[in-house]
Scaffold this motif. Sequence first.
Motif, PDB file in Angstrom:
ATOM      1  N   TRP A  95      14.333  -2.334  -3.200  1.00  0.00           N
ATOM      2  CA  TRP A  95      14.895  -2.764  -2.437  1.00  0.00           C
ATOM      3  C   TRP A  95      16.352  -2.021  -1.799  1.00  0.00           C
ATOM      4  O   TRP A  95      16.665  -2.275  -2.672  1.00  0.00           O
ATOM      5  N   ARG A  96      17.036  -1.656  -0.926  1.00  0.00           N
ATOM      6  CA  ARG A  96      18.073  -1.529  -0.573  1.00  0.00           C
ATOM      7  C   ARG A  96      18.500  -1.647   1.056  1.00  0.00           C
ATOM      8  O   ARG A  96      17.681  -2.323   1.552  1.00  0.00           O
ATOM      9  N   PHE A  97      19.953  -2.272   0.873  1.00  0.00           N
ATOM     10  CA  PHE A  97      20.187  -2.705   2.266  1.00  0.00           C
ATOM     11  C   PHE A  97      21.875  -1.947   1.701  1.00  0.00           C
ATOM     12  O   PHE A  97      22.926  -2.302   1.466  1.00  0.00           O
ATOM     13  N   LYS A  98      22.062  -1.583   3.314  1.00  0.00           N
ATOM     14  CA  LYS A  98      22.777  -1.144   3.767  1.00  0.00           C
ATOM     15  C   LYS A  98      24.132  -1.377   4.785  1.00  0.00           C
ATOM     16  O   LYS A  98      23.051  -2.652   5.914  1.00  0.00           O
ATOM     17  N   TYR A  99      25.382  -1.697   4.503  1.00  0.00           N
ATOM     18  CA  TYR A  99      25.883  -1.906   5.519  1.00  0.00           C
ATOM     19  C   TYR A  99      27.132  -1.421   6.036  1.00  0.00           C
ATOM     20  O   TYR A  99      27.231  -0.632   4.695  1.00  0.00           O
ATOM     21  N   ARG A 100      27.728  -1.620   6.712  1.00  0.00           N
ATOM     22  CA  ARG A 100      29.483  -1.645   7.083  1.00  0.00           C
ATOM     23  C   ARG A 100      30.340  -2.327   7.427  1.00  0.00           C
ATOM     24  O   ARG A 100      30.321  -3.061   7.667  1.00  0.00           O
ATOM     25  N   LEU A 101      31.863  -2.141   6.181  1.00  0.00           N
ATOM     26  CA  LEU A 101      32.768  -3.727   5.695  1.00  0.00           C
ATOM     27  C   LEU A 101      33.797  -1.788   5.942  1.00  0.00           C
ATOM     28  O   LEU A 101      34.558  -1.427   5.123  1.00  0.00           O
ATOM     29  N   ASN A 102      34.793  -2.993   6.595  1.00  0.00           N
ATOM     30  CA  ASN A 102      35.921  -2.478   7.513  1.00  0.00           C
ATOM     31  C   ASN A 102      36.345  -1.232   6.857  1.00  0.00           C
ATOM     32  O   ASN A 102      36.380  -0.643   6.968  1.00  0.00           O
ATOM     33  N   GLY A 103      34.728  -0.197   8.285  1.00  0.00           N
ATOM     34  CA  GLY A 103      34.281   0.822   8.801  1.00  0.00           C
ATOM     35  C   GLY A 103      33.631   1.628   7.367  1.00  0.00           C
ATOM     36  O   GLY A 103      33.526   2.952   7.844  1.00  0.00           O
ATOM     37  N   LYS A 104      33.000   1.070   6.274  1.00  0.00           N
ATOM     38  CA  LYS A 104      32.674   1.576   5.438  1.00  0.00           C
ATOM     39  C   LYS A 104      31.597   1.609   5.372  1.00  0.00           C
ATOM     40  O   LYS A 104      31.006   0.290   4.856  1.00  0.00           O
ATOM     41  N   LYS A 113       0.580  -0.957  -0.028  1.00  0.00           N
ATOM     42  CA  LYS A 113      -0.160   0.259  -0.245  1.00  0.00           C
ATOM     43  C   LYS A 113       0.689   1.520   0.231  1.00  0.00           C
ATOM     44  O   LYS A 113       0.464   2.558  -0.129  1.00  0.00           O
ATOM     45  N   ALA A 114       2.167   1.075  -0.018  1.00  0.00           N
ATOM     46  CA  ALA A 114       3.162   1.912   0.142  1.00  0.00           C
ATOM     47  C   ALA A 114       2.420   2.902  -1.388  1.00  0.00           C
ATOM     48  O   ALA A 114       2.616   2.599  -2.467  1.00  0.00           O
ATOM     49  N   LYS A 115       2.759   4.326  -0.901  1.00  0.00           N
ATOM     50  CA  LYS A 115       1.508   5.507  -2.279  1.00  0.00           C
ATOM     51  C   LYS A 115       3.365   6.671  -2.523  1.00  0.00           C
ATOM     52  O   LYS A 115       4.232   6.841  -1.811  1.00  0.00           O
ATOM     53  N   PRO A 116       3.608   6.879  -3.505  1.00  0.00           N
ATOM     54  CA  PRO A 116       4.839   8.154  -4.082  1.00  0.00           C
ATOM     55  C   PRO A 116       4.299   8.991  -3.696  1.00  0.00           C
ATOM     56  O   PRO A 116       3.202   9.424  -3.683  1.00  0.00           O
ATOM     57  N   ALA A 117       5.027   9.990  -2.917  1.00  0.00           N
ATOM     58  CA  ALA A 117       5.204  11.718  -2.814  1.00  0.00           C
ATOM     59  C   ALA A 117       6.378  11.962  -3.958  1.00  0.00           C
ATOM     60  O   ALA A 117       6.579  12.158  -4.704  1.00  0.00           O
ATOM     61  N   GLU A 118       5.804  13.222  -3.238  1.00  0.00           N
ATOM     62  CA  GLU A 118       6.509  14.178  -4.163  1.00  0.00           C
ATOM     63  C   GLU A 118       7.874  14.111  -3.920  1.00  0.00           C
ATOM     64  O   GLU A 118       8.848  14.028  -5.280  1.00  0.00           O
ATOM     65  N   LYS A 119       8.293  13.800  -2.384  1.00  0.00           N
ATOM     66  CA  LYS A 119      10.107  13.516  -3.026  1.00  0.00           C
ATOM     67  C   LYS A 119      10.024  11.838  -1.907  1.00  0.00           C
ATOM     68  O   LYS A 119       9.304  11.171  -1.691  1.00  0.00           O
ATOM     69  N   GLN A 120      11.123  10.910  -2.631  1.00  0.00           N
ATOM     70  CA  GLN A 120      11.310   9.725  -2.638  1.00  0.00           C
ATOM     71  C   GLN A 120      11.081  10.000  -0.805  1.00  0.00           C
ATOM     72  O   GLN A 120      11.858  11.071  -0.467  1.00  0.00           O
ATOM     73  N   TYR A 121      10.984   8.351  -0.408  1.00  0.00           N
ATOM     74  CA  TYR A 121      11.429   7.915   0.540  1.00  0.00           C
ATOM     75  C   TYR A 121      11.427   6.800   1.053  1.00  0.00           C
ATOM     76  O   TYR A 121      11.307   5.811   0.435  1.00  0.00           O
ATOM     77  N   LEU A 145      12.597  -0.619   2.254  1.00  0.00           N
ATOM     78  CA  LEU A 145      12.296  -0.446   0.656  1.00  0.00           C
ATOM     79  C   LEU A 145      12.447   1.446   0.847  1.00  0.00           C
ATOM     80  O   LEU A 145      11.746   2.363   1.529  1.00  0.00           O
ATOM     81  N   LEU A 146      12.833   1.744  -0.566  1.00  0.00           N
ATOM     82  CA  LEU A 146      12.600   3.302  -1.407  1.00  0.00           C
ATOM     83  C   LEU A 146      11.733   3.744  -2.126  1.00  0.00           C
ATOM     84  O   LEU A 146      11.649   2.643  -3.062  1.00  0.00           O
ATOM     85  N   VAL A 147      10.756   4.049  -2.213  1.00  0.00           N
ATOM     86  CA  VAL A 147       9.554   4.354  -2.546  1.00  0.00           C
ATOM     87  C   VAL A 147      10.104   6.161  -3.209  1.00  0.00           C
ATOM     88  O   VAL A 147      10.197   6.762  -2.369  1.00  0.00           O
TER      89      VAL A 147
END
Length: 421
Positions: free
Chosen positions: A43-52, A15-23, A33-35
């Motif tokens: 779908w996005r996955f964020k992680y850290r490896l070796n401090g980066k 049910k996630a709907k688009p908006a004026e800006k991505q969220y 989830l980037l809409v």
Amino acid sequence: MAKSIKPLSATKVKKAKPAEKQYTLFDGQGLFLLVTPTGSKLWRFKYRLNGKPKLMSFGAYPEVSLEQAREKRTAARKQVANGIDPCVVRRAVKESQAAGEGSFEVVAREWHQKFSSTWSESHAKTQLGRMERDLFPWLGDRPIVEITSPELLAVLRRIESRGALETAHRVKTICGQIFRYAIATGRAERDPAADLKGALPPVQATHHAAMTKPGDLADLLRTIDAYEGSHVVRCALRFAPLVFVRPGELRQAEWSEFDLDAGEWNIPVERMKLPKKTKIRRAGEAHLVPLSKQAVEILRDLQPLTGDGLYVFPSVRSAGRPMSDNTINAALRRLGYSKDEATGHGFRATARTILDEVLQVRPDLIEHQLAHSVRDPLGRAYNRTSFLPERREMMQLWADYLDGLKAGAKVIPISKRTASK
């Protein structure tokens, strides 16, 4: 204190709907989830490896569901935990595919896809799961031609270190099959798994859990009668202790093998287990199972449901396939019995023990009915119809005894056979 994130639901994603800006909608453990304003859900996955900080794409919804995105997150987190960059692994696989080099994962998945159609669904799933869990994170991006025996052994010892020695041996077997396939398709020159013979400790043989106390068996039989799942599975559960054949012989039973009027089940030679010590690669011996009145009654009850098909106990997914090799054990777990208490194979040991020590049946008749190798005084193997009247009487005695246990008859304790017997 880190802010807790409430996991997403499939409904919220849908049910996630688009908006004026991505969220973004966060699911936790790096997955979100980037809409976008155009309505795309990525779908996005964020992680850290070796401090980066790193960011990885898992695809777009609905092509990739919430459940699938979470599976990708779990796999990526395992790689990160072992110091492996999942983005690098993905890139290496794509490059090897494009260049035709043949990474281990590419070849392994190709091998699995080619041969899985000849396996049961559960076996195919298990094989793929072992590769994805125990091989791909460490060997997946490596060109298969460059993998060495010490490198492979390090992966197997990682499995052994978590107390899964038997799994390590099974994974080694899988690797051998993959490397031989790679050799056959021109992407490897040798099988490094073949050099690891004796590198892992042998697996100690274990016995299948079985109930050999009449009181415990009585409780199990009454519990089976109260099973509320599939009628086919319930019939298989009730039939198994009466005939005590091997699980594979039971689940692959075909209606054409039964003569219910004569009370006989003729298991063909090609489906019998190969004797362990034979040096000739042939099937075992055909086997005749006399059926008690109770066993015939179960089959007649089931016949209107599955009698028009090939298998007596077909798969719930397809009548063209037999029941899966884990169905009986899964049903026993559902009834509350652990793998250390009861198994489908354990009915054989149960019958062998109680027929011998409680019902005082001749051991050679029991062994013959178990389809074990039994020989006459001259060393000749008895044929499939040997002692048929005696075995028929034994099977009816056994079925009546089980009925008595369920009905609450006095339980006779197991004792050592007397010297005069």
